[in-house]
Every structure is written in structure tokens, then in C-alpha cells.
Design a protein around this motif. Sequence first.
Motif, PDB file in Angstrom:
ATOM      1  N   ASP A   6      42.397  44.948 -32.104  1.00  0.00           N
ATOM      2  CA  ASP A   6      41.996  45.492 -30.802  1.00  0.00           C
ATOM      3  C   ASP A   6      42.900  44.910 -29.712  1.00  0.00           C
ATOM      4  O   ASP A   6      43.171  43.702 -29.711  1.00  0.00           O
ATOM      5  N   PRO A   7      43.368  45.713 -28.788  1.00  0.00           N
ATOM      6  CA  PRO A   7      44.287  45.208 -27.764  1.00  0.00           C
ATOM      7  C   PRO A   7      43.594  44.400 -26.670  1.00  0.00           C
ATOM      8  O   PRO A   7      44.271  43.706 -25.891  1.00  0.00           O
ATOM      9  N   ASN A   8      42.257  44.472 -26.575  1.00  0.00           N
ATOM     10  CA  ASN A   8      41.561  43.863 -25.448  1.00  0.00           C
ATOM     11  C   ASN A   8      41.033  42.457 -25.738  1.00  0.00           C
ATOM     12  O   ASN A   8      41.472  41.481 -25.137  1.00  0.00           O
ATOM     13  N   PHE A   9      40.067  42.346 -26.641  1.00  0.00           N
ATOM     14  CA  PHE A   9      39.494  41.025 -26.922  1.00  0.00           C
ATOM     15  C   PHE A   9      38.967  40.991 -28.353  1.00  0.00           C
ATOM     16  O   PHE A   9      38.768  42.035 -28.992  1.00  0.00           O
ATOM     17  N   HIS A  10      38.685  39.743 -28.833  1.00  0.00           N
ATOM     18  CA  HIS A  10      38.279  39.572 -30.224  1.00  0.00           C
ATOM     19  C   HIS A  10      37.079  38.654 -30.383  1.00  0.00           C
ATOM     20  O   HIS A  10      36.432  38.673 -31.430  1.00  0.00           O
ATOM     21  N   HIS A  11      36.787  37.809 -29.411  1.00  0.00           N
ATOM     22  CA  HIS A  11      35.645  36.903 -29.492  1.00  0.00           C
ATOM     23  C   HIS A  11      35.075  36.712 -28.089  1.00  0.00           C
ATOM     24  O   HIS A  11      35.698  37.105 -27.088  1.00  0.00           O
ATOM     25  N   VAL A  12      33.873  36.106 -28.030  1.00  0.00           N
ATOM     26  CA  VAL A  12      33.232  35.858 -26.728  1.00  0.00           C
ATOM     27  C   VAL A  12      32.836  34.387 -26.647  1.00  0.00           C
ATOM     28  O   VAL A  12      32.442  33.766 -27.644  1.00  0.00           O
ATOM     29  N   THR A  13      32.942  33.827 -25.439  1.00  0.00           N
ATOM     30  CA  THR A  13      32.673  32.403 -25.221  1.00  0.00           C
ATOM     31  C   THR A  13      31.793  32.244 -23.982  1.00  0.00           C
ATOM     32  O   THR A  13      31.934  32.985 -23.001  1.00  0.00           O
ATOM     33  N   THR A  14      30.883  31.281 -24.032  1.00  0.00           N
ATOM     34  CA  THR A  14      30.089  30.935 -22.857  1.00  0.00           C
ATOM     35  C   THR A  14      30.138  29.432 -22.639  1.00  0.00           C
ATOM     36  O   THR A  14      30.407  28.658 -23.570  1.00  0.00           O
ATOM     37  N   VAL A  15      29.893  29.015 -21.405  1.00  0.00           N
ATOM     38  CA  VAL A  15      29.990  27.611 -21.013  1.00  0.00           C
ATOM     39  C   VAL A  15      28.589  27.017 -20.916  1.00  0.00           C
ATOM     40  O   VAL A  15      27.726  27.546 -20.204  1.00  0.00           O
ATOM     41  N   LEU A  16      28.377  25.898 -21.605  1.00  0.00           N
ATOM     42  CA  LEU A  16      27.105  25.178 -21.557  1.00  0.00           C
ATOM     43  C   LEU A  16      27.177  23.971 -20.628  1.00  0.00           C
ATOM     44  O   LEU A  16      26.230  23.702 -19.883  1.00  0.00           O
ATOM     45  N   TYR A  17      28.274  23.237 -20.686  1.00  0.00           N
ATOM     46  CA  TYR A  17      28.555  22.157 -19.728  1.00  0.00           C
ATOM     47  C   TYR A  17      30.031  22.196 -19.382  1.00  0.00           C
ATOM     48  O   TYR A  17      30.891  22.305 -20.266  1.00  0.00           O
ATOM     49  N   GLN A  18      30.330  22.094 -18.101  1.00  0.00           N
ATOM     50  CA  GLN A  18      31.714  22.036 -17.635  1.00  0.00           C
ATOM     51  C   GLN A  18      31.679  21.489 -16.220  1.00  0.00           C
ATOM     52  O   GLN A  18      30.770  21.822 -15.439  1.00  0.00           O
ATOM     53  N   ASP A  19      32.653  20.641 -15.860  1.00  0.00           N
ATOM     54  CA  ASP A  19      32.679  20.043 -14.524  1.00  0.00           C
ATOM     55  C   ASP A  19      31.361  19.352 -14.213  1.00  0.00           C
ATOM     56  O   ASP A  19      30.852  19.407 -13.087  1.00  0.00           O
ATOM     57  N   ASN A  20      30.797  18.716 -15.211  1.00  0.00           N
ATOM     58  CA  ASN A  20      29.477  18.106 -15.079  1.00  0.00           C
ATOM     59  C   ASN A  20      29.366  16.993 -16.112  1.00  0.00           C
ATOM     60  O   ASN A  20      29.300  17.258 -17.308  1.00  0.00           O
ATOM     61  N   GLN A  21      29.369  15.752 -15.658  1.00  0.00           N
ATOM     62  CA  GLN A  21      29.276  14.622 -16.579  1.00  0.00           C
ATOM     63  C   GLN A  21      27.860  14.042 -16.655  1.00  0.00           C
ATOM     64  O   GLN A  21      27.633  13.074 -17.368  1.00  0.00           O
ATOM     65  N   HIS A  22      26.928  14.671 -15.932  1.00  0.00           N
ATOM     66  CA  HIS A  22      25.550  14.176 -15.942  1.00  0.00           C
ATOM     67  C   HIS A  22      24.738  15.024 -16.917  1.00  0.00           C
ATOM     68  O   HIS A  22      23.981  15.902 -16.537  1.00  0.00           O
TER      69      HIS A  22
END
Length: 393
Positions: free
Chosen positions: A116-132
Motif C-alpha cells: 500500500d502506498p499510504n500506510f501499513h501500521h498504526v501507533t498511539t502514544v501512552l506516555y511522552q514528554d512526561n516523566q511523572h
Amino acid sequence: FGLTGLDTSRANQVQVNALDDAGTVVAESSVVTLAAITTNPNAAPNEKSAIGVNMTGLAYWSTQWATIDIMKHASNGGGKLWATGNARTGAYNTGDQDLIDADENGWPKTLPAADDPNFHHVTTVLYQDNQHYPVGEYTILYEGEGQLQYFGVTRLPEKSSPGKDVVRLDANSFFHLRITQTDPNNTGEYIRNVRVLVPGGICGADPMAYAATAAECGNEADFAAFEQVYNDLSFHPLFLQDMAKYRSIRFMQAMRVNVSGQSVWSDRATYTDASWGLEAGIPVEMAVELANQVQAEPWLNVPLRVDDYYMRQYAQLVKANLDSNLSFHLELGNEIWNNAYPYIFDAIWAREQGQARWPDAGVHDFMYRLNYFGMRSSQMCEIFKDEFGEESD
């Protein structure tokens, strides 16, 4: 100073004397009568509180430990749940969210082929820019077949099995979740209902008695890991402890009312949504659940643009689920008078509705806005009073 030995069954007369170093009375107050005040030992700790608080929205960058299942605060960093990644170019997010074949709760039912020319997988963020965040072992539960991949954590294969992964999250890291394959046998068993449970649990049956490990309970046998209780306990015990200090909790931000485009009941957030960290915010049910658990009066905001059926369903839900001893505050929208961002979007919409309803009024734009808002607020209150009947006041 404190007073002891008072008879709480009646008024008490008290005189305060000032003594010098030798114990001689050097000044006397007049006699003061203290009314008898008793405290109900079974009352909620916030019963006498004069303070309310706004609950902020759920987000992966937030330092609040709000939910046991952190999938409920996930997003792609751009307001959507999933980032669409291209395996050939390495692009994290190609912006093809409209091409995701998702179910009603947001779980992708299929993924594009490798060519597929567009995308192959999906990702979501659970923690980022957050050390607490809680450091330790996270339990990931899911239904369906496929492949999950994790970033920023270490998967523990000896503790993992089909439908369950255990990963360790250390300090100074991040946590991303990716679906690289789903429903490989085309049986409809796509990966769904992913729950990402934080470390720890509770002691006994007390939802506020947090324990990081069983050793922190007086009796280790009383320890119940979050994996055992998450179906009955949505909010983190430490979050419940914090919120139990307040007499009232306002859910405007948590329900994302300022940016809500909801107009019909089917637009609302639901308990089964993959994440509550998106545009729809948390469900009404969760606001009511939190209010019940900490015995705080909920301040509920109804999105401005909704129809009467939405308002009636909202009222019925609150009546059916809110503890009968709790009152609640009700507000339509938020700061419709405000021209600042993001309030201006609902302000413009209200003005346009007013102009359409009263085309010949010939008043200032601001008056169209306020009069339409006032009319809908009144109608909303009548709907709620109708549903609550004799319970309304």
C-alpha cells in the motif's frame, strides 16, 4: 490552641485567661458560648469542604494518574487516536487517519497490505514528554489476533501469553503502542479492547487504599492487583484520594466541552471507546462514577450544540446513576460570552442560531448570541426538571 473536654451534646461556656510565667492570671476574656458541633464519623471527608476543582482532560502528557487503564488517555499527538505509519519510508504519521478501517470504538479492523502506498501500521502514544508516571510492570490485555509492538518499554516474554503482554517501563522513558498486524486469518478477530494497566493494586476492598506491592498491605493476602479489579475500579486510588478533598468537581475540561462539536446522542463519548483523551472527552458515566466514589457534587456541562433528545438522555443517565444523596450543578456549554479561543467557536455558532431564529430582531451580534444561549439554557433546565420530577429543586 485546642479545647478538650467539651460536652458535644450541649452548648459550652468558655473563658480564656492569659497567664504570665509564674502562672498568674494577667488578662481574662469575656465568657464565650460555643455551640455544640458534632462530626459524623461516617461522613465523606469532603462533606464540609468549601472548595471545588476543575478536572482537566485526559492526555498522555498529563502528570495526573487518573485512570488505571492508561489506554484511556492515548492519542497520536495530533488530536486523533492513531498515527498511520509507513513501514517503507519510516514515516511515523502519514496523516491518513480517514483511511483507517476502524470499528465504532476506534479499533482498526484491517490494515493495508505491504504494498500500500499510504500506510501499513498504526501507533498511539501512552506516555511522552512526561516523566511523572508509575515505574514498573504494566499488564496489557487484548482481544483478537495479530501483533502488538511496544516502544520505550521492555516486553517480558516469560510473563506474557496470548491475549496478555507484560512490559517493564523504567524511569526517563516513554511508551508507545503499535498494531502491526490484525485479524491475519480474516475471521473478524481483529485486535481490540486493548487495556494497559499500571503497576500496583489495592489493599482489601477499599478503592483508595493504594499499594505498589502486596508487601505494602498489612496482610499480603489482602492485596488485589489492578488486573483483578480494573473492571470495577476505573480511577487510580491516588487520584481518588486527591479528588476526595473537594466538595464539587467540574467536568468541563475532562468532557472537552470547549471544543465539542457534538449535536446528537450518538456523538458522545462512551465507556467502550478506545480512548477518552480525544475530542469527545470522558463519558458522562465516568463523571458520575467519580462523583459517586468520592461523594462530590458533580458540575456537569452539556455541549452547546446538542438537540433536545441528547439533553433528555443525558438527564436520564444522571438520574439513573448518580447517588441519590448527591446534588449536581448543570451548565450549558462554557463561557459563551467569551470571544477568546476556543470559546469563540461556540459563540459564533450561538450567534448564527440566534440570527436564524430572529432574523428581524435588529440587535447587536452579541445579543443574538446571549439570547439564543439563554433560550437553550432554559429549555435544558426544563428537560432535566421534567426527568427528575419531584427530585428537582
